[in-house]
Design a protein around this motif. Structure first.
Motif, PDB file in Angstrom:
ATOM      1  N   LEU A  49      -9.913  12.993  -4.022  1.00 37.34           N
ATOM      2  CA  LEU A  49      -8.448  12.864  -3.915  1.00 37.34           C
ATOM      3  C   LEU A  49      -8.074  11.949  -2.753  1.00 37.34           C
ATOM      4  O   LEU A  49      -7.235  11.067  -2.894  1.00 37.34           O
ATOM      5  CB  LEU A  49      -7.816  14.246  -3.695  1.00 37.34           C
ATOM      6  CG  LEU A  49      -7.621  15.101  -4.942  1.00 37.34           C
ATOM      7  CD1 LEU A  49      -7.285  16.541  -4.556  1.00 37.34           C
ATOM      8  CD2 LEU A  49      -6.524  14.538  -5.846  1.00 37.34           C
ATOM      9  N   ARG A  50      -8.755  12.151  -1.642  1.00 40.83           N
ATOM     10  CA  ARG A  50      -8.415  11.326  -0.469  1.00 40.83           C
ATOM     11  C   ARG A  50      -8.771   9.861  -0.730  1.00 40.83           C
ATOM     12  O   ARG A  50      -8.020   8.950  -0.387  1.00 40.83           O
ATOM     13  CB  ARG A  50      -9.142  11.860   0.779  1.00 40.83           C
ATOM     14  CG  ARG A  50      -8.843  11.081   2.044  1.00 40.83           C
ATOM     15  CD  ARG A  50      -7.360  11.184   2.432  1.00 40.83           C
ATOM     16  NE  ARG A  50      -6.997  10.243   3.484  1.00 40.83           N
ATOM     17  CZ  ARG A  50      -6.627   8.969   3.278  1.00 40.83           C
ATOM     18  NH1 ARG A  50      -6.577   8.485   2.036  1.00 40.83           N
ATOM     19  NH2 ARG A  50      -6.311   8.191   4.285  1.00 40.83           N
ATOM     20  N   ASP A  51      -9.925   9.634  -1.341  1.00 41.36           N
ATOM     21  CA  ASP A  51     -10.386   8.272  -1.661  1.00 41.36           C
ATOM     22  C   ASP A  51      -9.406   7.579  -2.605  1.00 41.36           C
ATOM     23  O   ASP A  51      -9.248   6.366  -2.571  1.00 41.36           O
ATOM     24  CB  ASP A  51     -11.772   8.357  -2.313  1.00 41.36           C
ATOM     25  CG  ASP A  51     -12.340   7.004  -2.695  1.00 41.36           C
ATOM     26  OD1 ASP A  51     -12.232   6.071  -1.875  1.00 41.36           O
ATOM     27  OD2 ASP A  51     -12.905   6.880  -3.793  1.00 41.36           O
ATOM     28  N   ASN A  52      -8.747   8.382  -3.439  1.00 39.68           N
ATOM     29  CA  ASN A  52      -7.854   7.811  -4.450  1.00 39.68           C
ATOM     30  C   ASN A  52      -6.380   8.017  -4.116  1.00 39.68           C
ATOM     31  O   ASN A  52      -5.537   8.038  -5.020  1.00 39.68           O
ATOM     32  CB  ASN A  52      -8.191   8.379  -5.826  1.00 39.68           C
ATOM     33  CG  ASN A  52      -9.509   7.805  -6.319  1.00 39.68           C
ATOM     34  OD1 ASN A  52      -9.582   6.638  -6.677  1.00 39.68           O
ATOM     35  ND2 ASN A  52     -10.568   8.604  -6.269  1.00 39.68           N
ATOM     36  N   CYS A  53      -6.110   8.150  -2.830  1.00 40.82           N
ATOM     37  CA  CYS A  53      -4.719   8.261  -2.394  1.00 40.82           C
ATOM     38  C   CYS A  53      -3.948   7.052  -2.934  1.00 40.82           C
ATOM     39  O   CYS A  53      -4.440   5.932  -2.910  1.00 40.82           O
ATOM     40  CB  CYS A  53      -4.656   8.301  -0.868  1.00 40.82           C
ATOM     41  SG  CYS A  53      -2.960   8.296  -0.265  1.00 40.82           S
ATOM     42  N   GLN A  54      -2.731   7.332  -3.415  1.00 40.15           N
ATOM     43  CA  GLN A  54      -1.957   6.263  -4.063  1.00 40.15           C
ATOM     44  C   GLN A  54      -0.876   5.677  -3.144  1.00 40.15           C
ATOM     45  O   GLN A  54      -0.030   4.905  -3.593  1.00 40.15           O
ATOM     46  CB  GLN A  54      -1.306   6.823  -5.342  1.00 40.15           C
ATOM     47  CG  GLN A  54      -2.320   7.283  -6.382  1.00 40.15           C
ATOM     48  CD  GLN A  54      -3.071   6.113  -7.006  1.00 40.15           C
ATOM     49  OE1 GLN A  54      -2.492   5.293  -7.716  1.00 40.15           O
ATOM     50  NE2 GLN A  54      -4.363   6.006  -6.708  1.00 40.15           N
ATOM     51  N   CYS A  55      -0.914   6.048  -1.858  1.00 40.67           N
ATOM     52  CA  CYS A  55       0.131   5.515  -0.970  1.00 40.67           C
ATOM     53  C   CYS A  55      -0.113   4.033  -0.673  1.00 40.67           C
ATOM     54  O   CYS A  55      -1.217   3.520  -0.909  1.00 40.67           O
ATOM     55  CB  CYS A  55       0.214   6.338   0.317  1.00 40.67           C
ATOM     56  SG  CYS A  55      -0.922   5.801   1.606  1.00 40.67           S
ATOM     57  N   ASP A  56       0.911   3.373  -0.130  1.00 40.79           N
ATOM     58  CA  ASP A  56       0.820   1.916   0.069  1.00 40.79           C
ATOM     59  C   ASP A  56      -0.257   1.503   1.071  1.00 40.79           C
ATOM     60  O   ASP A  56      -0.748   0.379   1.023  1.00 40.79           O
ATOM     61  CB  ASP A  56       2.178   1.362   0.542  1.00 40.79           C
ATOM     62  CG  ASP A  56       3.211   1.438  -0.563  1.00 40.79           C
ATOM     63  OD1 ASP A  56       2.809   1.668  -1.722  1.00 40.79           O
ATOM     64  OD2 ASP A  56       4.411   1.314  -0.258  1.00 40.79           O
ATOM     65  N   GLN A  57      -0.610   2.420   1.976  1.00 43.76           N
ATOM     66  CA  GLN A  57      -1.668   2.062   2.953  1.00 43.76           C
ATOM     67  C   GLN A  57      -3.057   2.120   2.315  1.00 43.76           C
ATOM     68  O   GLN A  57      -3.988   1.485   2.784  1.00 43.76           O
ATOM     69  CB  GLN A  57      -1.684   3.062   4.116  1.00 43.76           C
ATOM     70  CG  GLN A  57      -0.534   2.982   5.056  1.00 43.76           C
ATOM     71  CD  GLN A  57      -0.445   4.275   5.863  1.00 43.76           C
ATOM     72  OE1 GLN A  57      -1.447   4.808   6.338  1.00 43.76           O
ATOM     73  NE2 GLN A  57       0.766   4.783   6.002  1.00 43.76           N
ATOM     74  N   CYS A  58      -3.169   2.934   1.284  1.00 47.94           N
ATOM     75  CA  CYS A  58      -4.496   3.162   0.683  1.00 47.94           C
ATOM     76  C   CYS A  58      -4.692   2.415  -0.628  1.00 47.94           C
ATOM     77  O   CYS A  58      -5.830   2.172  -1.039  1.00 47.94           O
ATOM     78  CB  CYS A  58      -4.710   4.653   0.418  1.00 47.94           C
ATOM     79  SG  CYS A  58      -4.620   5.647   1.907  1.00 47.94           S
ATOM     80  N   PHE A  59      -3.586   2.072  -1.298  1.00 48.96           N
ATOM     81  CA  PHE A  59      -3.690   1.496  -2.632  1.00 48.96           C
ATOM     82  C   PHE A  59      -2.661   0.388  -2.780  1.00 48.96           C
ATOM     83  O   PHE A  59      -1.478   0.591  -2.502  1.00 48.96           O
ATOM     84  CB  PHE A  59      -3.446   2.596  -3.676  1.00 48.96           C
ATOM     85  CG  PHE A  59      -3.755   2.190  -5.086  1.00 48.96           C
ATOM     86  CD1 PHE A  59      -5.067   2.163  -5.546  1.00 48.96           C
ATOM     87  CD2 PHE A  59      -2.736   1.829  -5.959  1.00 48.96           C
ATOM     88  CE1 PHE A  59      -5.364   1.779  -6.849  1.00 48.96           C
ATOM     89  CE2 PHE A  59      -3.022   1.451  -7.271  1.00 48.96           C
ATOM     90  CZ  PHE A  59      -4.336   1.427  -7.704  1.00 48.96           C
ATOM     91  N   GLY A  96      -3.208  14.469   9.131  1.00 45.14           N
ATOM     92  CA  GLY A  96      -1.795  14.113   9.099  1.00 45.14           C
ATOM     93  C   GLY A  96      -1.426  13.127   7.991  1.00 45.14           C
ATOM     94  O   GLY A  96      -0.247  12.923   7.702  1.00 45.14           O
ATOM     95  N   HIS A  97      -2.417  12.498   7.360  1.00 39.23           N
ATOM     96  CA  HIS A  97      -2.119  11.541   6.281  1.00 39.23           C
ATOM     97  C   HIS A  97      -1.502  12.288   5.086  1.00 39.23           C
ATOM     98  O   HIS A  97      -1.880  13.419   4.807  1.00 39.23           O
ATOM     99  CB  HIS A  97      -3.391  10.811   5.846  1.00 39.23           C
ATOM    100  CG  HIS A  97      -3.126   9.636   4.976  1.00 39.23           C
ATOM    101  ND1 HIS A  97      -2.766   8.412   5.472  1.00 39.23           N
ATOM    102  CD2 HIS A  97      -3.123   9.507   3.620  1.00 39.23           C
ATOM    103  CE1 HIS A  97      -2.575   7.576   4.471  1.00 39.23           C
ATOM    104  NE2 HIS A  97      -2.781   8.225   3.331  1.00 39.23           N
ATOM    105  N   ILE A  98      -0.555  11.633   4.431  1.00 41.84           N
ATOM    106  CA  ILE A  98       0.093  12.279   3.276  1.00 41.84           C
ATOM    107  C   ILE A  98      -0.170  11.464   2.011  1.00 41.84           C
ATOM    108  O   ILE A  98       0.026  10.251   1.991  1.00 41.84           O
ATOM    109  CB  ILE A  98       1.606  12.441   3.516  1.00 41.84           C
ATOM    110  CG1 ILE A  98       1.808  13.466   4.658  1.00 41.84           C
ATOM    111  CG2 ILE A  98       2.329  12.910   2.241  1.00 41.84           C
ATOM    112  CD1 ILE A  98       3.245  13.682   5.069  1.00 41.84           C
ATOM    113  N   SER A  99      -0.640  12.146   0.976  1.00 44.85           N
ATOM    114  CA  SER A  99      -0.921  11.493  -0.310  1.00 44.85           C
ATOM    115  C   SER A  99      -0.044  12.104  -1.386  1.00 44.85           C
ATOM    116  O   SER A  99       0.276  13.292  -1.330  1.00 44.85           O
ATOM    117  CB  SER A  99      -2.376  11.718  -0.728  1.00 44.85           C
ATOM    118  OG  SER A  99      -3.258  11.304   0.266  1.00 44.85           O
ATOM    119  N   GLN A 100       0.289  11.300  -2.359  1.00 46.24           N
ATOM    120  CA  GLN A 100       1.071  11.804  -3.491  1.00 46.24           C
ATOM    121  C   GLN A 100       0.447  11.298  -4.794  1.00 46.24           C
ATOM    122  O   GLN A 100       0.036  10.132  -4.882  1.00 46.24           O
ATOM    123  CB  GLN A 100       2.503  11.303  -3.376  1.00 46.24           C
ATOM    124  CG  GLN A 100       3.417  12.007  -4.341  1.00 46.24           C
ATOM    125  CD  GLN A 100       4.813  12.213  -3.752  1.00 46.24           C
ATOM    126  OE1 GLN A 100       5.042  11.932  -2.582  1.00 46.24           O
ATOM    127  NE2 GLN A 100       5.726  12.713  -4.556  1.00 46.24           N
TER     128      GLN A 100
HETATM  129 ZN    ZN Z   1      -2.857   7.019   1.568  1.00 45.49          ZN
END
Ligand code: ZN
Ligand code: OGA
Ligand code: ZN
Length: 408
Positions: A49-59, A96-100
């Motif tokens: 889940l963390r690897d596939n975070c969809q937020c703008d910083q991760c994806f 503290g990182h937030i993923s959706q």
């Molecule tokens: Zn993220």
């Protein structure tokens, strides 16, 4: 630390009332999150889940690609809080990182074996359906040239049938050397080889390839001497011979290989294990070539699935890279394979305006001898396309036609 707490509360968010409930269900080893979607409990590893975070910083949304900095990635990452709404899930991690994540997006990534199998067939690659020559009329679908050009559904149907059965026919193609280009453009592009972007199959003297004769062309796959061998063949029949002959023989090697595995396991083993050398040496369009590739007749992956067939009597080199002792048994197995392919082959004569499309790394194809005469010169226009382009087009069409949400 994670207390099972179901708080159903409503709040106004962007003018829409959504129900929020806190969740809660972590597996005993504390590495997997469980989410109930449409009544089904789905499990997702934290690390995934963390690897596939969809937020703008991760994806990166427009590139549809992961951009998180792996050098800072913590494999032992854990959620602190998980909040679920009807169509999404928010995870706050201990750092503290937030993923959706969208619920549809999660649904497509269900780890259950049943779902993985379903996804493999529906999105990854359609399953193959094997056939014997006497079933050819039922399995060889017919598609109209203009419909393939103008309807996405028709394009999808053709490619889907080609993937499933390894053969399909396009009818009513205009009588022009460039008519095939529009079909190729609908999919992607051709695989260029030393025979050109396209090639003409016609009887020529002093030929660079035995296919360009009018004699019998023994059953084969095209270009086995390429490491990146063309995935499919498109043969547009501009002029079919009015003489006897000129028919194509087509056989499904997956059917034959399956039969061999059951009934002749030793011969099957030899054909899957012994590498032989495939070759093509000569000059075409003024360019010299000396192509070599080594591989078995039946290439299989670690699941035992066939990934590619190599077979060509003219294009098998005289250099045998194996040990002396296996040469004779290998020849016997090779002979049996060809005999079985003949037994399971369909005979089919294309007519003017047909494009015979087939899987070049699954089927064997051949051609019976024919005779040209002054008023009737047999002529085909050929092109190759790779499976990468075909599967890619199939997936794009499926997403568009079925309006799949959450697939990527
Ligand atoms: Zn993220
Ligand atoms: C070929 C070939 C078939 C035909 O060119 O490799 O298989 O019908 N041709 O001429
Ligand atoms: Zn061929």
């Amino acid at each position: 630390m994670f207390v099972t707490k179901r708080v159903q509360s409503a709040r106004i968010l962007n003018q829409v009332t959504v129900f929020i409930r806190k969740i809660h269900s972590f597996d005993s080893k504390g590495k997997v999150l469980q989410v109930k979607i449409n009544g089904e409990q789905l499990k997702f590893p934290y690390v995934w889940l963390r690897d596939n975070c969809q937020c703008d910083q991760c994806f990166h949304k427009s590139a549809k690609s992961r951009i998180l900095d792996w050098s800072k990635f913590n494999i032992n990452v854990k959620p602190k809080e998980v909040v679920e709404t009807s169509d999404s899930m928010k995870v706050e991690w201990t750092d503290g990182h937030i993923s959706q994540y969208g619920m549809n997006w999660l649904k497509y990534r269900n780890f259950s074996p049943e779902h993985q199998q379903q996804y493999k067939q529906a999105i990854f690659k359609p399953g193959k359906i094997t056939w014997n020559g006497h079933q050819f009329e039922e399995i060889c679908s017919r598609h109209d040239y203009n419909e393939v050009l103008h309807s996405d559904k028709a394009l999808h149907d053709w490619l889907h049938k080609l993937a499933q059965y390894g053969v399909a026919l396009i009818k009513n193609t205009p009588n022009s050397e460039t008519a095939i280009d529009a079909v190729v453009d609908r999919v992607g592009f051709t695989k260029r080889t030393h025979y050109g972007i396209k090639f003409i199959v016609q009887n020529v003297e002093n030929t660079s390839n035995v296919a360009y004769l009018s004699s019998n062309l023994q059953m084969h796959t095209d270009l086995p001497y390429y490491e990146y061998c063309p995935g499919t063949n498109l043969l547009h029949c501009l002029v079919q011979t009015k003489s006897t002959g000129g028919e194509n023989l087509l056989s499904d090697c997956h059917y034959v290989a399956h039969y061999m595995k059951q009934n002749h396991p030793e011969e099957y083993r030899l054909l899957t294990e012994v590498e032989v050398e495939w070759s093509d040496i000569g000059v075409e369009h003024g360019n010299e070539f000396f192509k070599l590739h080594r591989g078995p007749v039946i290439c299989i992956n670690k699941l035992g699935e066939i990934t590619r067939i190599n077979f060509s009597i003219p294009q098998r080199g005289s250099h045998f890279p194996g040990q002396l002792e296996i040469v004779e048994p290998w020849y016997k197995a090779h002979g049996l394979f060809l005999e079985l392919n003949h037994r399971c082959a369909a005979k089919f004569k294309t007519t003017d305006g047909d494009i015979l499309t087939f899987d070049n790394i699954r089927l064997l194809h051949g051609r019976n001898a024919y005779e040209d005469n002054n008023n009737n010169v047999r002529k085909l226009i050929g092109a190759y396309m790779d499976w990468d382009e075909i599967y890619s087009r199939l997936r794009c069409l499926k997403v568009k036609l079925e309006k799949l949400d959450g697939i990527y």
